[in-house]
Scaffold this motif. Structure first.
Motif, short mmCIF file in Angstrom:
data_model
loop_
_atom_site.label_atom_id
_atom_site.label_comp_id
_atom_site.label_asym_id
_atom_site.label_seq_id
_atom_site.Cartn_x
_atom_site.Cartn_y
_atom_site.Cartn_z
N SER A 94 53.96 -7.26 12.56
CA SER A 94 53.49 -8.38 13.60
C SER A 94 53.10 -9.67 12.72
N CYS A 95 53.27 -9.73 11.45
CA CYS A 95 52.89 -10.74 10.81
C CYS A 95 53.75 -11.13 9.52
N VAL A 96 54.71 -12.10 9.98
CA VAL A 96 55.84 -12.74 9.02
C VAL A 96 55.55 -14.10 8.49
N MET A 97 55.99 -14.43 7.49
CA MET A 97 55.90 -15.88 7.05
C MET A 97 56.96 -16.17 6.17
N ARG A 98 57.63 -17.59 6.17
CA ARG A 98 58.36 -17.88 5.07
C ARG A 98 57.91 -18.48 4.03
N ALA A 99 58.45 -18.31 2.82
CA ALA A 99 58.02 -18.40 1.43
C ALA A 99 57.48 -19.88 1.41
N HIS A 100 58.18 -20.73 1.90
CA HIS A 100 57.72 -22.33 2.19
C HIS A 100 56.74 -22.73 2.88
N ASP A 101 56.28 -21.81 3.93
CA ASP A 101 55.13 -22.02 4.95
C ASP A 101 53.94 -22.12 3.99
N GLY A 102 52.92 -23.17 4.45
CA GLY A 102 51.85 -23.24 3.51
C GLY A 102 50.85 -22.20 3.85
N ILE A 103 49.96 -22.11 2.87
CA ILE A 103 48.83 -21.40 2.78
C ILE A 103 47.92 -21.19 3.93
N ASP A 104 48.06 -22.24 4.58
CA ASP A 104 46.73 -22.42 5.63
C ASP A 104 47.59 -21.76 6.97
N HIS A 105 48.88 -21.82 6.87
CA HIS A 105 49.50 -21.24 7.96
C HIS A 105 49.52 -19.79 7.91
N ALA A 106 49.62 -19.30 6.45
CA ALA A 106 49.50 -17.78 6.33
C ALA A 106 48.21 -17.17 6.61
N LEU A 107 47.09 -17.91 6.31
CA LEU A 107 45.63 -17.46 6.61
C LEU A 107 45.51 -17.57 8.22
N ARG A 108 45.95 -18.59 8.84
CA ARG A 108 45.60 -18.69 10.25
C ARG A 108 46.59 -17.27 10.83
N GLU A 109 47.63 -17.05 10.63
CA GLU A 109 48.45 -16.05 11.08
C GLU A 109 47.77 -14.65 11.00
N MET A 110 47.33 -14.61 9.73
CA MET A 110 46.53 -13.23 9.36
C MET A 110 45.27 -13.00 10.26
N ARG A 111 44.43 -14.27 10.29
CA ARG A 111 43.26 -14.19 11.34
C ARG A 111 43.85 -13.93 12.59
N ALA A 112 44.67 -14.59 13.11
CA ALA A 112 45.07 -14.39 14.68
C ALA A 112 45.56 -12.72 14.89
N ASN A 113 45.92 -12.27 13.91
CA ASN A 113 46.46 -10.90 14.06
C ASN A 113 45.39 -9.85 13.50
N ALA A 114 44.60 -10.23 13.11
CA ALA A 114 43.42 -9.45 12.56
C ALA A 114 44.19 -8.55 11.32
N LEU A 115 44.94 -8.93 10.52
CA LEU A 115 45.53 -8.35 9.59
C LEU A 115 44.99 -8.83 8.20
N SER A 116 45.27 -8.06 6.95
CA SER A 116 44.75 -8.48 5.87
C SER A 116 45.80 -8.88 4.75
N SER A 117 47.21 -8.79 5.52
CA SER A 117 48.38 -9.30 4.63
C SER A 117 49.56 -9.72 5.59
N ILE A 118 50.53 -10.40 4.86
CA ILE A 118 51.62 -11.06 5.80
C ILE A 118 52.91 -10.71 4.91
N TYR A 119 53.90 -10.51 5.62
CA TYR A 119 55.33 -10.07 5.05
C TYR A 119 55.93 -11.57 4.76
N VAL A 120 56.55 -11.62 3.48
CA VAL A 120 56.95 -12.98 3.35
C VAL A 120 58.62 -12.86 3.22
N VAL A 121 59.36 -13.88 3.89
CA VAL A 121 60.90 -13.67 3.92
C VAL A 121 61.44 -15.09 3.63
N ASN A 122 62.57 -15.20 3.47
CA ASN A 122 63.18 -16.56 2.97
C ASN A 122 63.76 -17.07 4.54
#
Ligand SMILES: Nc1ncnc2c1ncn2[C@@H]1O[C@H](COP(=O)(O)OP(=O)(O)OP(=O)(O)O)[C@@H](O)[C@H]1O
Ligand SMILES: [Mg+2]
Length: 391
Positions: free
Chosen positions: A285-313
């Motif tokens: 439920s939580c995926v980001m691209r490697a060049h997305d910013g850290i703030d984006h990653a933190l927002r995504e994790m918070r929104a999905n109530a998850l403690s990790s996010i999958y990183v893809v290119n």
């Protein structure tokens, strides 16, 4: 032991003209095939005896043509047996007059068909409320009741959609909601999930189990899938050529199969031999691209109530996982995702047997990533889904 709701006694159903000769042969121990060749009569059911307890899920399982649907249709007298009886709360179905039968079908027993049987010119609400409409219940009352059931099967918000717009799984939910709205005590279900893909099917099985436990319905469920039978059934009867070869709980049956036929049937349920990663994988439920910013990653994790996010290119190829701790560190120290993320993540392919990833799953701290041959991320499998899949 709870109380008996339905009893079936010495039930037989023969199709064809020369029934007395066929009966004599069946009594003498001939099999269905021989009888058919000699007399042209199909012994669809022969000497069926069983008891369904109030509030249980009773599963009928067997190969195609073994008589499951024929038997199921005897429970609401859609089929009239050639001999023997079906007794519902001490009343023999055969003795019901037209009026009694009509009321029995309206109030006590409801059927969910394999092919959905929904009316495409009506919306979801109209379909679910249909049985109540037939009963002459006022519009306000039936819609209120139907909405409750729609909510219960997880279709809130879809009530005014036409059934043609729904996926197979959703249509099946509508079918179940309609049967539930009727408030019938007994639900007859003839392979209700056989047209669904495996993921949706397991979801629906779970849904049905939790609804049944909540509403305490009695369900008679037909399937030819032994996994489904064992997952849902409190009691299971295995049918072969019109007869019941064994009745018992799933445990009794697997520890003590009556004969080779049953053993073989159950053998096919040896899940570690059939279940693949595809059957249990989930969409991350939580995926980001490697060049997305850290703030984006933190927002995504918070929104999905998850403690990790999958990183893809950019090609969806799997790179690794970013945990919330790593993200916070990167935020504090002004680092990039690629500088802090976890790259040592176990991966697997969707056609791998679940049994084969068991040792890995038990060890790894993160879910296993499922990738295709180009290393593109297809899904994830969690430790718990692996460990429970084989139970
Ligand atoms: N109306 C009928 N006339 C003649 N034979 C019938 C009729 N209905 C069913 N049969 C026969 O009765 C037997 C049992 O059929 P039934 O449909 O109950 O099997 P089933 O276990 O439900 O199979 P499936 O898994 O394919 O749905 C089969 O041999 C079938 O050909
Ligand atoms: Mg059938």
């Amino acid at each position: 032991m709870s109380e008996t709701l339905i009893q079936v006694k010495n039930l037989c159903k023969l199709y064809g003209l020369n029934r007395s000769e066929a009966s004599a042969m069946m009594r003498a121990g001939s099999d269905k095939n021989t009888v058919y060749q000699k007399t042209g009569v199909t012994a669809a059911l022969w000497d069926i005896n069983l008891e369904v307890r109030r509030g249980e899920i009773y599963v009928l399982i067997g190969l195609s043509g073994s008589g499951k649907s024929t038997l199921l249709r005897c429970f609401n007298r859609l089929n009239r047996p050639t001999s023997g009886e079906v007794i519902f709360e001490e009343k023999a179905l055969a003795e019901m007059n037209k009026q009694e039968l009509l009321e029995f079908r309206r109030n006590k027993i409801s059927m969910v068909f394999q092919s959905f049987g929904l009316m495409s010119h009506r919306d979801v609400l109209g379909n679910v409320a249909y049985g109540l409409e037939v009963k002459g219940i006022s519009r306000a009352e039936r819609e209120e009741k139907a909405m409750k059931m729609i909510e219960m099967v997880g279709l809130s918000g879809w009530e005014h959609k036409s059934c043609a717009q729904l996926s197979g799984g959703m249509r099946q939910r509508v079918g179940i909601a309609r049967a539930l709205a009727n408030d019938a005590e007994v639900l007859l279900m003839d392979e209700p999930f056989s047209a669904l893909d495996p993921l949706v099917r397991r979801e629906m099985q779970f849904e049905l189990l939790s609804l049944q436990r909540k509403l305490k319905k009695t369900i008679i469920f037909v399937t030819h899938d032994i996994d489904e039978a064992f997952k849902l059934g409190d009691t299971v009867s295995i049918m072969r050529d019109g007869r019941i070869v064994q009745t018992g709980t799933p445990e009794e049956m697997s520890t003590n199969p009556a004969d080779d036929y049953v053993r073989e049937f159950i053998g096919s349920a040896d899940k570690s031999k059939v279940l693949t990663v595809r059957n249990i994988m989930m969409t991350p439920s939580c995926v980001m691209r490697a060049h997305d910013g850290i703030d984006h990653a933190l927002r995504e994790m918070r929104a999905n109530a998850l403690s990790s996010i999958y990183v893809v290119n950019d090609e969806m190829q799997f790179e690794g996982i970013l945990t919330v701790a790593q993200a916070i560190r990167a935020h504090r120290e002004q680092l990039k995702t690629s500088e802090v993320m976890e790259r040592e993540i176990q991966t697997t392919h969707d056609d791998v047997l679940v049994a084969d990833i068991m040792p890995v799953a038990a060890e790894t701290p993160f879910p296993i990533a499922v990738v295709d041959s180009d290393n593109r991320l297809m899904g994830i499998v969690t430790k718990s889904s692996v460990l429970t899949a084989l139970m």
